[in-house]
Design a protein around this motif. Structure first.
Motif, PDB file in Angstrom:
ATOM      1  N   GLU A   1      13.509 -34.054  64.395  1.00 46.86           N
ATOM      2  CA  GLU A   1      14.667 -33.567  63.881  1.00 46.86           C
ATOM      3  C   GLU A   1      14.591 -33.401  62.480  1.00 46.86           C
ATOM      4  OE1 GLU A   1      17.896 -33.037  64.855  1.00 46.86           O
ATOM      5  OE2 GLU A   1      17.712 -33.995  67.097  1.00 46.86           O
ATOM      6  N   PRO A   2      14.938 -32.297  61.854  1.00 51.14           N
ATOM      7  CA  PRO A   2      14.630 -31.977  60.457  1.00 51.14           C
ATOM      8  C   PRO A   2      15.031 -33.089  59.663  1.00 51.14           C
ATOM      9  CG  PRO A   2      15.515 -30.061  61.505  1.00 51.14           C
ATOM     10  CD  PRO A   2      15.676 -31.172  62.511  1.00 51.14           C
ATOM     11  N   TYR A   3      16.065 -33.742  59.814  1.00 50.74           N
ATOM     12  CA  TYR A   3      16.467 -34.610  59.026  1.00 50.74           C
ATOM     13  C   TYR A   3      15.768 -35.877  58.677  1.00 50.74           C
ATOM     14  CZ  TYR A   3      18.690 -37.633  62.785  1.00 50.74           C
ATOM     15  OH  TYR A   3      18.841 -38.353  64.001  1.00 50.74           O
TER      16      TYR A   3
ATOM     17  N   SER B   1      19.398 -30.469  59.481  1.00 48.00           N
ATOM     18  CA  SER B   1      18.634 -31.209  58.533  1.00 48.00           C
ATOM     19  C   SER B   1      19.347 -32.542  57.850  1.00 48.00           C
ATOM     20  CB  SER B   1      18.259 -30.330  56.975  1.00 48.00           C
ATOM     21  OG  SER B   1      19.444 -29.721  56.697  1.00 48.00           O
TER      22      SER B   1
ATOM     23  N   LEU C   1      17.491 -46.783  60.361  1.00 54.63           N
ATOM     24  CA  LEU C   1      18.633 -46.239  59.898  1.00 54.63           C
ATOM     25  C   LEU C   1      18.840 -44.829  60.395  1.00 54.63           C
ATOM     26  CD1 LEU C   1      19.065 -47.408  56.183  1.00 54.63           C
ATOM     27  CD2 LEU C   1      20.351 -47.666  58.193  1.00 54.63           C
ATOM     28  N   TYR C   2      17.672 -44.190  60.899  1.00 58.82           N
ATOM     29  CA  TYR C   2      17.829 -42.652  61.287  1.00 58.82           C
ATOM     30  C   TYR C   2      17.401 -42.528  62.832  1.00 58.82           C
ATOM     31  CZ  TYR C   2      17.641 -41.636  56.398  1.00 58.82           C
ATOM     32  OH  TYR C   2      17.815 -41.512  55.038  1.00 58.82           O
ATOM     33  N   ILE C   3      16.591 -43.247  63.326  1.00 59.06           N
ATOM     34  CA  ILE C   3      16.529 -43.294  64.749  1.00 59.06           C
ATOM     35  C   ILE C   3      17.285 -43.989  65.839  1.00 59.06           C
ATOM     36  CG2 ILE C   3      14.716 -43.151  66.617  1.00 59.06           C
ATOM     37  CD1 ILE C   3      12.597 -42.515  64.613  1.00 59.06           C
TER      38      ILE C   3
ATOM     39  N   PRO D   1      20.402 -45.557  65.481  1.00 56.41           N
ATOM     40  CA  PRO D   1      21.700 -45.114  65.566  1.00 56.41           C
ATOM     41  C   PRO D   1      21.850 -43.679  66.174  1.00 56.41           C
ATOM     42  CG  PRO D   1      21.178 -45.535  63.122  1.00 56.41           C
ATOM     43  CD  PRO D   1      19.678 -45.323  63.903  1.00 56.41           C
ATOM     44  N   LYS D   2      20.970 -42.729  66.234  1.00 56.49           N
ATOM     45  CA  LYS D   2      21.006 -41.596  66.881  1.00 56.49           C
ATOM     46  C   LYS D   2      20.770 -41.738  68.617  1.00 56.49           C
ATOM     47  CE  LYS D   2      20.925 -37.048  67.425  1.00 56.49           C
ATOM     48  NZ  LYS D   2      21.943 -36.338  67.120  1.00 56.49           N
TER      49      LYS D   2
ATOM     50  N   ARG E   1      12.912 -47.987  57.707  1.00 58.78           N
ATOM     51  CA  ARG E   1      13.947 -47.428  57.257  1.00 58.78           C
ATOM     52  C   ARG E   1      14.242 -46.381  58.001  1.00 58.78           C
ATOM     53  NH1 ARG E   1      16.848 -48.150  52.776  1.00 58.78           N
ATOM     54  NH2 ARG E   1      18.816 -46.873  52.333  1.00 58.78           N
TER      55      ARG E   1
ATOM     56  N   GLY F   1      27.324 -37.912  66.715  1.00 52.41           N
ATOM     57  CA  GLY F   1      27.316 -38.514  65.587  1.00 52.41           C
ATOM     58  C   GLY F   1      28.787 -38.899  65.515  1.00 52.41           C
ATOM     59  N   GLU F   2      29.716 -38.457  66.214  1.00 51.29           N
ATOM     60  CA  GLU F   2      31.000 -38.925  66.251  1.00 51.29           C
ATOM     61  C   GLU F   2      31.189 -40.073  67.158  1.00 51.29           C
ATOM     62  OE1 GLU F   2      33.592 -35.277  67.340  1.00 51.29           O
ATOM     63  OE2 GLU F   2      31.502 -34.465  67.515  1.00 51.29           O
TER      64      GLU F   2
ATOM     65  N   ALA G   1      11.533 -42.014  52.425  1.00 54.20           N
ATOM     66  CA  ALA G   1      12.071 -43.218  53.169  1.00 54.20           C
ATOM     67  C   ALA G   1      10.879 -43.763  53.943  1.00 54.20           C
ATOM     68  CB  ALA G   1      13.092 -42.573  54.262  1.00 54.20           C
TER      69      ALA G   1
ATOM     70  N   ILE H   1      16.579 -45.431  48.294  1.00 55.41           N
ATOM     71  CA  ILE H   1      15.153 -45.481  48.450  1.00 55.41           C
ATOM     72  C   ILE H   1      14.414 -45.791  46.917  1.00 55.41           C
ATOM     73  CG2 ILE H   1      12.949 -44.386  49.224  1.00 55.41           C
ATOM     74  CD1 ILE H   1      15.046 -43.441  51.544  1.00 55.41           C
TER      75      ILE H   1
ATOM     76  N   GLU I   1      12.519 -35.236  58.687  1.00 55.43           N
ATOM     77  CA  GLU I   1      11.490 -34.987  57.676  1.00 55.43           C
ATOM     78  C   GLU I   1      12.036 -34.912  56.325  1.00 55.43           C
ATOM     79  OE1 GLU I   1       8.950 -31.029  58.899  1.00 55.43           O
ATOM     80  OE2 GLU I   1      10.635 -30.236  57.608  1.00 55.43           O
ATOM     81  N   ALA I   2      13.254 -34.706  56.425  1.00 57.60           N
ATOM     82  CA  ALA I   2      13.808 -34.649  54.842  1.00 57.60           C
ATOM     83  C   ALA I   2      13.751 -36.191  54.331  1.00 57.60           C
ATOM     84  CB  ALA I   2      15.427 -34.248  54.875  1.00 57.60           C
TER      85      ALA I   2
END
Lengths: 479, 324
Positions: free
Chosen positions: A366-368, B102, A385-387, A389-390, A381, A5-6, A377, B119, A370-371
């Motif tokens: 990754e749990p995030y 998470s 926004l989540y996959i 960038p990672k 999205r 993430g950094e 979402a 959202i 799932e969150a």
């Protein structure tokens, strides 16, 4: 990779510069970018294309296959540069005398073009350009070649048949005959074929009978004596006139020499840079992005979508790339941007899809994620926004590392004669050099310079790629 | 009307061995009945692999249910399409086990908390800012201005879990499923986090499903406890009843296994349920606990025990309590 993430793009750039390989790579890249900017500003695109096509015989006063200027220092010889003496322009060294024969329409003309010659090698070619003005009959002229030692060689009797004519003195049969006649009657029988320009510029003794021993008769010495081309002629008609331009072609030209069509190779070297960089970066970027999106779709949706994309990828991976391109280019004219498009289409489902999909499968769990699903979402999205960038940072070294591959691909296509026919590119220069036997004839610069540019580009991106790899995959770091 | 009602809820995972063989099913959740009142906290306790996490995720529709019914606020959402579930996703939230995974590592705390608001298109930028700061305050991550711009890797485990709780709370949900929310935290912050969640649950009168394997803490954080074994709920009742007079042999065994802080009792051998939890692909016939049960009868091996209500609100599934 928990700390990925950094890794923002900005911090990656900063960190690349802490590695020696990154510094060197970035320096070379900066140089190439500077060269590109210079090329684009100094020679606008249209001008470059026109020059490379040789429009309006713009290269006629430039020697063929000339060496780069700096060969003078390598060979420690004062290699000849091109000498142009233009009567029309009123250059010094041109004497023109016109006398009308009274009672007739006839004018007598005497044109003397003289110049000094101090170089350590023979010129490559001598041409004479006529600008004639006539109304009734064609001008009749006789041309003499007068050496600094005073020997006067009648070269040719000539009828000017067009207002603008070029007399290629060193390949004209009649001129050759009279020069050989001169050698035979004054020195002796030549031991081998000797070029006309050698006879025109050599010392008149036995040494001139062989190209190996011939010495140059220089203008300087105890006193300066010039070479003179003398034109005597008759013009018919009141307004008739005649002017001439003598071009003594040298053996060096510009920074990168010239090719077989007298074109300045440095144009291709300069313009090849922005083309190579743009082509390499665009194709690499475009293909990476498309493959990334397809891989994420495949990995995220899974099931049938995944199955279809993966099987398609496997089929694409065994399609032979180059033969396919050759086939397409034999049917269509491949300009550079069409080539990018074709590359893109041919690599949409490339091997990159597989490796990126593997990353996606990992991130997907990754749990995030799932969150994110829990708070509603959408798939789109989550993908953007989540996959992405990672998984973007670990992809960057590959992206940069694949740039030289595309630069070389363009060069190899140009080498095979399948490149953009109008653009001056490095590959095209190498292709010209190859098809004109540059290595055999010893024109090493012709192959060497574009090759060096290609290699520099490859090294630059490879070095940056190495540094990036160390940052993104910290286990590769040397401590 | 209860907030959430589960009727014979099942989640079976399909296991494919080859293309041609008949698929096998892993019955992670198999016929669960449960009802949850508004503002009530219930614990779901069981050993690893008993299906309690699957149950939680199925309730949140992170997994597609195989059968049964999920009724939330009187609406059947069991097989509702994902696109039509946005309202439900606003009312039901999750707090996950792993505070290190998470939170998206590339977002700041502020952005993490803003995501659910974006959202669900709640408020404008200013309003969202207020909500985010307020949420950080409620989970006691103060000063909020200092925490908001931080990335998750700059926070400790406990702080991360507070962010996760704030994220779950920011939409003002009716139901929170907390899936072992403290099992990956240091022992020192566990109680703190649990207390925080209990406080918030009471303050905002949310319903809470607290999934854990730690029976010892459940009494303090939930009104009711349900014991899960092999994909089924085998006992459910008020916390005090379960702790003080457990009915099911499995519950009794679980309670006996709780470590005793009294130093005098340190030499007493703690009886653990013998044997292994059953294979959920082919669970034992009859009562699923019978291979490990000390009181096994003939009927246990043949027929699954029914839900037996000994009191109005204390249910057990065991043949020992069946009226003969």
């Amino acid at each position: 990779m928990s700390a990925s993430g950094e890794l923002s793009i900005k911090s990656i750039v900063r960190e690349v510069l802490t590695y020696r390989s990154g510094q060197v790579g970035a320096a070379i890249l900066l140089f190439l970018i500077g060269l590109s900017i210079y090329a684009v500003i100094a020679i606008p695109y249209d001008r470059a294309i026109a020059l490379w096509r040789g429009e309006e015989s713009c290269w006629i006063e430039v020697p063929r296959n000339a060496m780069p200027y700096w060969y003078k220092y390598i060979m420690r010889k004062n290699l000849p540069e091109t000498i142009v003496v233009d009567g029309l322009r009123g250059d010094p060294g041109v004497i023109k005398a016109v006398t009308e024969i009274p009672g007739t329409n006839i004018k007598r003309i005497l044109l003397e073009i003289s110049f000094t010659y101090d170089y350590d090698d023979f010129p490559s070619e001598v041409n004479l350009f006529f600008y004639a003005n006539y109304s009734e009959s064609l001008p009749l002229i006789k041309i003499y070649w007068i050496k600094p030692d005073g020997s006067n060689i009648p070269l040719i009797s000539y009828t000017i048949r067009r207002p603008y004519t070029i007399l290629y003195l060193t390949i004209n049969d009649d001129v050759q005959k009279s020069l050989l006649e001169f050698v035979r009657s004054n020195v002796g029988e030549p031991k081998e074929y000797i070029e006309p320009q050698l006879i025109m510029f050599a010392v008149n003794d036995e040494t001139m009978l062989s190209a190996k021993t011939a010495k140059i008769l220089k203008s300087t010495g105890s006193q300066i004596r010039k070479y003179t081309l003398r034109i005597e002629g008759m013009l018919f008609g009141k307004d008739s006139d005649l002017n001439a331009k003598l071009v003594v072609y040298g053996k060096v030209y510009g920074f990168a020499g010239t090719d077989h069509l007298r074109r300045d190779v440095s144009i291709a070297l300069l313009w090849g840079t922005p083309i190579a960089l743009a082509f390499g970066l665009t194709s690499s970027l475009a293909i990476s992005i498309v493959q990334l999106i397809i891989a994420v779709i495949s990995g995220w949706y899974g099931g049938k979508v995944d199955f279809i994309i993966q099987r398609l990828t496997e089929i694409y991976m065994i399609i032979p790339f180059l033969p396919f391109l050759i086939m397409i280019s034999s049917l269509y004219r491949l300009t550079i941007w069409v080539l990018v498009a074709v590359l893109l289409v041919l690599s949409i489902f490339g091997a990159g899809v597989k490796s990126t999909r593997a990353l996606v499968m990992q991130v997907k769990e990754e749990p995030y994620i799932e969150a994110a699903l829990a708070y509603g979402a959408s798939s789109r999205r989550i993908i953007f926004l989540y996959i992405i960038p990672k998984i973007l940072p670990p992809m960057i070294p590959g992206l940069i590392g694949s740039v030289p591959g595309f630069v070389f691909l363009e060069a190899s296509l140009a080498f095979l004669g399948l490149g953009d026919p109008f653009l001056p590119t490095w590959g095209k220069v190498i292709n010209d050099a190859f098809s004109n036997g540059a290595f055999y004839k010893g024109y090493l610069w012709w192959i060497g310079l574009p090759s060096i540019m290609l290699i520099l580009t490859a090294i630059s991106f490879a070095l940056i790629g190495f540094a990036l790899d160390k940052i993104v995959n910290p286990r590769l770091r040397e401590w | 009307m209860p907030l959430l009602q589960l009727e014979q809820l099942s989640k079976w995972f399909e296991i494919k061995r080859t293309i041609f063989s008949k698929p096998l099913y892993l019955r992670a959740v198999d016929g669960v009945n449960l009802s949850l009142e508004e503002g009530e906290a219930i614990s779901i306790v069981g050993e690893s692999g008993c299906g309690k996490t699957t149950l939680g995720k199925t309730i949140l529709r992170l997994y597609e249910p195989t059968g049964g019914k999920i009724i939330f606020e009187g609406r059947d959402i069991t097989f509702e399409r994902a696109e039509a579930l946005l309202w439900y996703k606003r009312r039901a939230q999750i707090v996950q086990q792993d505070p290190f995974g998470s939170l998206p590592p590339f977002f700041t705390v502020y952005r993490i908390l803003e995501e659910p608001l974006l959202i669900h298109q709640i408020g404008n930028a200013k309003l969202r800012r207020e909500m985010i700061y307020k949420a950080l305050e409620t989970v006691r991550l103060t000063p909020v201005e200092e925490f908001a711009p931080k990335y998750p890797h700059m926070l400790s485990g406990g702080q991360r879990q507070r962010v996760a709780i704030a994220r779950a709370m920011i939409l003002r949900p009716k139901l929170i499923v907390a899936d072992e929310p403290v099992s990956m935290l240091d022992a020192s912050v566990r109680i703190e986090i649990l207390k925080l969640m209990r406080d918030l649950q009471k303050r905002f009168s949310m319903s809470f499903i607290y999934i854990t394997h730690d029976l010892a803490t459940t009494r303090y954080f939930s009104e009711r406890i349900s014991i899960m074994y092999a994909g089924q709920i085998i006992e459910i009742g008020p916390s005090n009843n379960i702790i003080n007079e457990p009915l099911h042999p499995y519950t009794q065994a679980l309670l006996k296994a709780i470590p005793d802080p009294d130093a005098n009792n340190r030499k007493i051998f703690r009886e653990v349920p013998p044997g292994e939890p059953p294979n959920l692909i082919s669970p034992p016939p009859g009562c699923r606990f019978h291979p490990r049960c000390p009181y096994t009868m003939d009927i246990c091996r043949i027929e699954s025990p029914p839900e037996i209500y000994l009191q109005k609100d204390h249910m057990v599934r065991c043949w020992l309590y069946a009226k003969k």
